[in-house]
Design an enzyme around this catalytic site. Structure first.
Site, PDB file in Angstrom:
ATOM      1  N   ALA B 119       0.775  -1.244   0.000  1.00  0.00           N
ATOM      2  CA  ALA B 119       0.000   0.000   0.000  1.00  0.00           C
ATOM      3  C   ALA B 119       0.808   1.298   0.000  1.00  0.00           C
ATOM      4  CB  ALA B 119      -0.940   0.006   1.209  1.00  0.00           C
ATOM      5  N   PRO B 121       3.133   4.434  -0.791  1.00  0.00           N
ATOM      6  CA  PRO B 121       2.906   5.508   0.181  1.00  0.00           C
ATOM      7  C   PRO B 121       1.437   5.837   0.450  1.00  0.00           C
ATOM      8  CG  PRO B 121       3.515   6.457  -1.918  1.00  0.00           C
ATOM      9  CD  PRO B 121       3.584   4.960  -2.093  1.00  0.00           C
ATOM     10  N   GLY B 122       0.523   5.213  -0.283  1.00  0.00           N
ATOM     11  CA  GLY B 122      -0.884   5.395   0.083  1.00  0.00           C
ATOM     12  C   GLY B 122      -1.752   6.117  -0.923  1.00  0.00           C
ATOM     13  N   SER B 123      -1.230   6.371  -2.124  1.00  0.00           N
ATOM     14  CA  SER B 123      -2.053   7.076  -3.119  1.00  0.00           C
ATOM     15  C   SER B 123      -3.323   6.277  -3.422  1.00  0.00           C
ATOM     16  CB  SER B 123      -1.256   7.328  -4.400  1.00  0.00           C
ATOM     17  OG  SER B 123      -0.688   6.125  -4.864  1.00  0.00           O
ATOM     18  N   LYS B 124      -3.138   4.975  -3.647  1.00  0.00           N
ATOM     19  CA  LYS B 124      -4.297   4.149  -4.014  1.00  0.00           C
ATOM     20  C   LYS B 124      -5.158   3.834  -2.791  1.00  0.00           C
ATOM     21  CE  LYS B 124      -1.564   2.245  -7.747  1.00  0.00           C
ATOM     22  NZ  LYS B 124      -0.280   2.777  -7.220  1.00  0.00           N
ATOM     23  N   ASP B 186      -0.988  -4.116  -6.010  1.00  0.00           N
ATOM     24  CA  ASP B 186      -0.126  -3.235  -6.806  1.00  0.00           C
ATOM     25  C   ASP B 186       1.302  -3.676  -6.462  1.00  0.00           C
ATOM     26  OD1 ASP B 186       0.286  -0.968  -8.546  1.00  0.00           O
ATOM     27  OD2 ASP B 186       1.026   0.102  -6.786  1.00  0.00           O
ATOM     28  N   CYS B 239       3.699  -0.753 -12.128  1.00  0.00           N
ATOM     29  CA  CYS B 239       4.096   0.441 -12.898  1.00  0.00           C
ATOM     30  C   CYS B 239       5.316   0.089 -13.747  1.00  0.00           C
ATOM     31  CB  CYS B 239       4.365   1.627 -11.981  1.00  0.00           C
ATOM     32  SG  CYS B 239       5.718   1.367 -10.841  1.00  0.00           S
TER      33      CYS B 239
END
Lengths: 151, 302
Positions: B119, B121-124, B186, B239
């Site tokens: 998870a 840094p937490g964007s999603k 991710d 990514c």
């Protein structure tokens, strides 16, 4: 991370402090827990349907306030939630003053507000609390949240 | 940029020429171009329209993102993105457009129990929390303790209340069978899709790296799958742009797991941006669409 439910007496004290300081009525659904020693977090009931003890939990829910002996200081997020419906001890400050605080500086500001920690509101939203010294507002923004430069 | 000049090794060129014959030059040119700056609006705190108005008043030039109403492209700004009161108060998150796609594809409901396996840094995670209106539960896990601290800090800033942050190897979620309605994986990857953000990534191109990471991804896929409920949905994303870490992993997973099927991703504007030999998935090449390179596949448990 160890988490412990607050005792009824402690919950009542926090409810009283929120009402007395900010005119804020604590929602019945709030479940208050200590995560660590003096940090009070609001957890959701559903969290306890999961095997938390096996998860290696670091944090959960949202950080409401620091609470020990004579100190009751809302977190930035706590100030934003409480500030939405608070009726007293909210100070409107200019963007210039907000930037000073965000950079870690105290600001000169006279106020007749009574609470030790007052909610600071700008036109862009609530930025947390400041310590009320009557002629000064002392920065309470922790170092890792401060803004280092303005460019 | 961490590297003054991007260096593209011969092995890098050969590899990508084999994936996109005739497009290598434009791919490399696109890797040299900086990314468009984009932000995601925290609609728990402010509407996209209102934030846009506030920033435009400060002299910013802003465009909408066609596939997501809560995202904005910053064409011109008068201060750095992180040094604004709007950022400090959690009204927006600086997030690359393609990174907003996996949560949109997962599309969690406010009653779901969701696992975000890698998870930080937490964007999603913060996007999922926004989409769930701070309801339901998200278990946001990361392996590095330092990364978990960053994750917690971002969750706090964005006002996320429905998240449990956990620290540990994502593979351990196989110990919690059929616990989650939805899972976002991710996965850790070589990051070749993010060369526009950090040119030094191109210099590190090495088949050993992507083969090594592909094995880690396979383990995560297999173990997270165990934690998914029947009829549950999992989004696998990276990514990076190697076939081994993306389509090959998904195809092998589908072959080995008869209870898994791939679902066709329907997202406006991405109909033509499809995976290599896996038309149900999305593959973003930065020279075909002006974003960070990304891969997204959606799997459903029968």
């Amino acid at each position: 991370m160890r988490y412990n439910e607050l005792r009824k007496r402690e919950v009542d004290t926090i409810k009283d402090l929120l009402l007395e300081n900010y005119g804020f009525v604590t929602p019945k659904s709030w479940m208050l827990y200590y995560l660590g020693k003096e940090k009070v977090w609001i957890l959701k009931e559903e969290f306890f349907n999961l095997p938390l003890e096996k998860f290696n939990v670091e944090t959960m829910g949202f950080y409401l306030c620091h609470f020990e002996h004579n100190i009751f200081r809302l977190s930035i997020q706590g100030a934003q939630i409480v500030g939405e419906t608070a009726t007293k001890n909210i100070l409107d400050i200019s963007l210039k003053d907000a930037w000073e605080l965000l950079r870690g500086f105290d600001i000169d500001k006279e106020t007749n507000l009574e609470a030790t920690y007052i909610i600071l509101r700008t036109e862009a939203g609530i930025i947390g609390v400041g310590k009320n010294h009557k002629t000064k507002i002392l920065c309470q923004i922790k170092k890792n949240r401060r803004v280092r430069n303005l460019n | 940029m961490s590297s003054k000049k991007p260096v593209f090794k011969d092995s890098f060129k050969e590899y990508f020429e084999s994936l996109i014959p005739g497009e290598l030059d434009s791919f490399i040119e696109s890797c040299k171009k900086p990314l468009l700056e984009s932000i995601r609006v925290n609609d728990l705190k402010i509407t996209s329209k209102k934030l846009k108005e506030n920033l435009v008043k400060q002299g910013w030039e802003i465009e909408d993102v066609p596939f997501y109403e809560n995202a904005l492209i910053i064409k011109k700004r008068t201060s750095s993105l992180g040094n604004t009161l709007e950022h400090f108060t959690g009204q927006f998150y600086v997030q690359e457009q393609s990174s907003m796609i996996p949560p949109l594809v997962l599309n969690p409901k406010s009653t779901d129990t969701v696992l975000d396996c890698c998870a930080s840094p937490g964007s999603k995670t913060t996007q999922l929390s926004n989409m769930m209106k701070n309801k339901g539960i998200i278990v946001a896990n990361d392996m590095g303790l330092g990364r978990v601290i960053i994750l917690s800090s971002n969750l706090e800033r964005m006002g996320c209340e429905n998240v449990i942050v956990t620290n540990g190897n994502g593979n351990r979620f196989s110990n919690f069978p059929e616990m989650f309605d939805k899972i976002l994986l991710d996965a850790p990857c070589t990051g070749y899709g993010a060369i526009r953000k950090d040119w030094s990534i191109a210099k590190m191109f090495n088949p050993k790296s992507y083969k090594f990471l592909a094995n880690i991804q396979k383990d995560l896929l297999r173990n997270c799958w165990t934690a998914l409920k029947p009829k549950g949905e999992m989004v696998y994303s990276t990514c990076t742009l190697t076939k081994e870490e993306n389509e090959d992993n998904v195809i092998e997973f589908l072959e080995r797991n008869p209870d898994a099927k791939i679902e066709n991703i329907k997202l406006k504007g991405f109909e033509k941006h499809r995976g290599i030999g896996l038309k149900e998935s999305i593959r973003i090449w930065p020279h075909r669409i002006d974003m960070e390179g990304f891969f997204i596949a959606k799997l459903v448990k029968k």
